[in-house]
Design a protein around this motif. Structure first.
Motif, mmCIF file in Angstrom:
data_model
loop_
_atom_site.group_PDB
_atom_site.id
_atom_site.type_symbol
_atom_site.label_atom_id
_atom_site.label_comp_id
_atom_site.label_asym_id
_atom_site.label_seq_id
_atom_site.Cartn_x
_atom_site.Cartn_y
_atom_site.Cartn_z
ATOM 1 N N VAL A 165 0.840 -1.203 0.000
ATOM 2 C CA VAL A 165 0.000 0.000 0.000
ATOM 3 C C VAL A 165 0.874 1.252 0.000
ATOM 4 O O VAL A 165 0.600 2.219 -0.716
ATOM 5 C CB VAL A 165 -0.962 -0.007 1.205
ATOM 6 C CG1 VAL A 165 -1.689 1.324 1.326
ATOM 7 C CG2 VAL A 165 -1.973 -1.143 1.085
ATOM 8 N N GLU A 166 1.932 1.249 0.805
ATOM 9 C CA GLU A 166 2.831 2.402 0.842
ATOM 10 C C GLU A 166 3.473 2.663 -0.522
ATOM 11 O O GLU A 166 3.729 3.806 -0.898
ATOM 12 C CB GLU A 166 3.921 2.180 1.889
ATOM 13 C CG GLU A 166 3.440 2.330 3.320
ATOM 14 C CD GLU A 166 2.979 3.746 3.604
ATOM 15 O OE1 GLU A 166 3.770 4.687 3.424
ATOM 16 O OE2 GLU A 166 1.812 3.916 4.014
ATOM 17 N N HIS A 167 3.720 1.605 -1.293
ATOM 18 C CA HIS A 167 4.381 1.741 -2.592
ATOM 19 C C HIS A 167 3.392 1.668 -3.754
ATOM 20 O O HIS A 167 3.788 1.418 -4.891
ATOM 21 C CB HIS A 167 5.424 0.630 -2.757
ATOM 22 C CG HIS A 167 6.587 0.741 -1.836
ATOM 23 N ND1 HIS A 167 7.476 -0.295 -1.614
ATOM 24 C CD2 HIS A 167 7.016 1.773 -1.056
ATOM 25 C CE1 HIS A 167 8.397 0.091 -0.749
ATOM 26 N NE2 HIS A 167 8.145 1.341 -0.398
ATOM 27 N N ALA A 168 2.116 1.889 -3.494
ATOM 28 C CA ALA A 168 1.082 1.648 -4.502
ATOM 29 C C ALA A 168 1.326 2.421 -5.800
ATOM 30 O O ALA A 168 1.172 1.866 -6.897
ATOM 31 C CB ALA A 168 -0.291 1.999 -3.936
ATOM 32 N N TYR A 169 1.716 3.684 -5.698
ATOM 33 C CA TYR A 169 1.898 4.452 -6.932
ATOM 34 C C TYR A 169 3.099 3.954 -7.732
ATOM 35 O O TYR A 169 3.019 3.805 -8.960
ATOM 36 C CB TYR A 169 2.067 5.945 -6.651
ATOM 37 C CG TYR A 169 2.455 6.693 -7.915
ATOM 38 C CD1 TYR A 169 1.521 6.878 -8.932
ATOM 39 C CD2 TYR A 169 3.753 7.154 -8.105
ATOM 40 C CE1 TYR A 169 1.873 7.514 -10.111
ATOM 41 C CE2 TYR A 169 4.115 7.787 -9.288
ATOM 42 C CZ TYR A 169 3.175 7.960 -10.281
ATOM 43 O OH TYR A 169 3.537 8.577 -11.454
ATOM 44 N N THR A 170 4.228 3.700 -7.072
ATOM 45 C CA THR A 170 5.406 3.236 -7.818
ATOM 46 C C THR A 170 5.153 1.877 -8.454
ATOM 47 O O THR A 170 5.687 1.574 -9.521
ATOM 48 C CB THR A 170 6.651 3.175 -6.916
ATOM 49 O OG1 THR A 170 6.415 2.279 -5.821
ATOM 50 C CG2 THR A 170 7.008 4.543 -6.380
ATOM 51 N N ILE A 171 4.324 1.054 -7.822
ATOM 52 C CA ILE A 171 3.947 -0.228 -8.417
ATOM 53 C C ILE A 171 3.067 0.004 -9.639
ATOM 54 O O ILE A 171 3.272 -0.590 -10.698
ATOM 55 C CB ILE A 171 3.223 -1.110 -7.371
ATOM 56 C CG1 ILE A 171 4.208 -1.552 -6.277
ATOM 57 C CG2 ILE A 171 2.558 -2.314 -8.028
ATOM 58 C CD1 ILE A 171 3.534 -2.174 -5.077
ATOM 59 N N ALA A 172 2.081 0.882 -9.505
ATOM 60 C CA ALA A 172 1.169 1.163 -10.616
ATOM 61 C C ALA A 172 1.901 1.755 -11.810
ATOM 62 O O ALA A 172 1.516 1.522 -12.964
ATOM 63 C CB ALA A 172 0.066 2.101 -10.148
ATOM 64 N N ALA A 173 2.943 2.529 -11.552
ATOM 65 C CA ALA A 173 3.685 3.201 -12.623
ATOM 66 C C ALA A 173 4.972 2.478 -12.982
ATOM 67 O O ALA A 173 5.816 3.025 -13.706
ATOM 68 C CB ALA A 173 4.008 4.635 -12.188
ATOM 69 N N ALA A 174 5.133 1.240 -12.542
ATOM 70 C CA ALA A 174 6.408 0.532 -12.679
ATOM 71 C C ALA A 174 6.792 0.230 -14.116
ATOM 72 O O ALA A 174 7.979 0.201 -14.455
ATOM 73 C CB ALA A 174 6.360 -0.776 -11.884
#
Length: 273
Positions: free
Chosen positions: A117-126
């Motif tokens: 959850v903390e890394h949700a954006y970097t995962i989505a934009a990976a």
């Protein structure tokens, strides 16, 4: 008009007969599960059976929830594969690794822990191969010690915001595990829709019509969306309607999505022994 998927039906990869029935159950997407639904002693069989299924074009889009890199290699490049679901993702590097193993396949990371959850954006934009983001709520509840659904509100909103910030479609809700409680499912879907989710994963075909009805826009929303689209001559929006509402590009995009959803037929429940 493009169909927006609202229903995603899970089926265990080690039960090919169940997967075949799921393909005709009325879901927009069938997810063949090689992870939690398959016991350790059945993993190799499930992988082989899934590869055989995907060796031909299929009538319904099929995603595979993989558990290992071996799973990815077994199904990557097969004609029946439409996407890969990546469980327990916590870092962008995991997504990048799968993208390298399965070039050209749409990826759907599942966020199932506090770190995810903390890394949700970097995962989505990976990676450009990422087509959607989702929340795995059972594992997240266990990780957080959450005992009530209200404890997931922040994480749910975080995933919705991360998906949008990365330019992805709104995420689908996680599965509702009480199969016989269709009223509870409908109420939960209404809460999810209010938070910005679009559609939901299911674990039984009886849940599919409930999910679809819950996520189809009501008549008042359809009327308002039609007014916006009719009054907007360009893609930029940027105009004021007669009632004082301001329309910009984001509002126009949402209105068009509402009209696309409104044109979907609601399928009747289908038998699924």
């Amino acid at each position: 008009m493009t169909t927006i998927p609202l229903t995603w039906l899970y089926a265990p990869g080690d039960r090919p007969q169940v997967v075949e029935k799921a393909l005709s159950a009325g879901a927009d997407v069938v997810i063949v599960d090689l992870e939690d639904a398959v016991g350790p002693d059945r993993k190799a069989y499930a992988r082989a059976a899934t590869a055989e299924l995907l060796s031909r074009p299929l009538p319904t889009p099929v995603h595979v929830r993989v558990a290992t890199e071996e799973d990815v290699r077994a199904v990557a490049g097969l004609p029946g594969l439409s996407g890969l679901r990546l469980p327990k993702v916590t870092h962008a590097l995991q997504v990048e690794r799968v993208a390298a193993l399965a070039p050209g396949v749409g990826l759907y990371p599942l966020v199932e822990s506090a770190l995810g959850v903390e890394h949700a954006y970097t995962i989505a934009a990976a990676h450009p191969a990422v087509r959607g983001l989702a929340l795995g709520e059972a594992d997240l509840c266990a990780d957080l010690g959450v005992r009530d659904e209200s404890g997931l509100e922040w994480a749910r909103s975080r995933v919705v915001v991360a998906a949008r910030a990365a330019g992805l479609d709104p995420p689908a809700q996680s599965v509702y595990r009480h199969i016989s409680d269709l009223d509870g499912l409908a109420a939960s879907c209404a809460r999810g829709r209010a938070l910005g989710f679009l559609g939901r994963a299911a674990i039984h075909p009886a849940q599919l019509p409930v999910i679809e009805r819950a996520y189809l826009p009501p008549p008042a929303e359809v009327t308002a969306a039609q007014e916006i689209v009719t009054a907007s001559p360009t893609d930029t929006g940027a105009l004021a309607l007669a009632d004082g509402r301001f329309v910009d590009a984001a509002v126009l995009e949402a209105a068009r999505r509402t009209l696309t959803l409104a044109n979907r037929p609601v399928p009747p429940p289908r038998p699924f022994p």
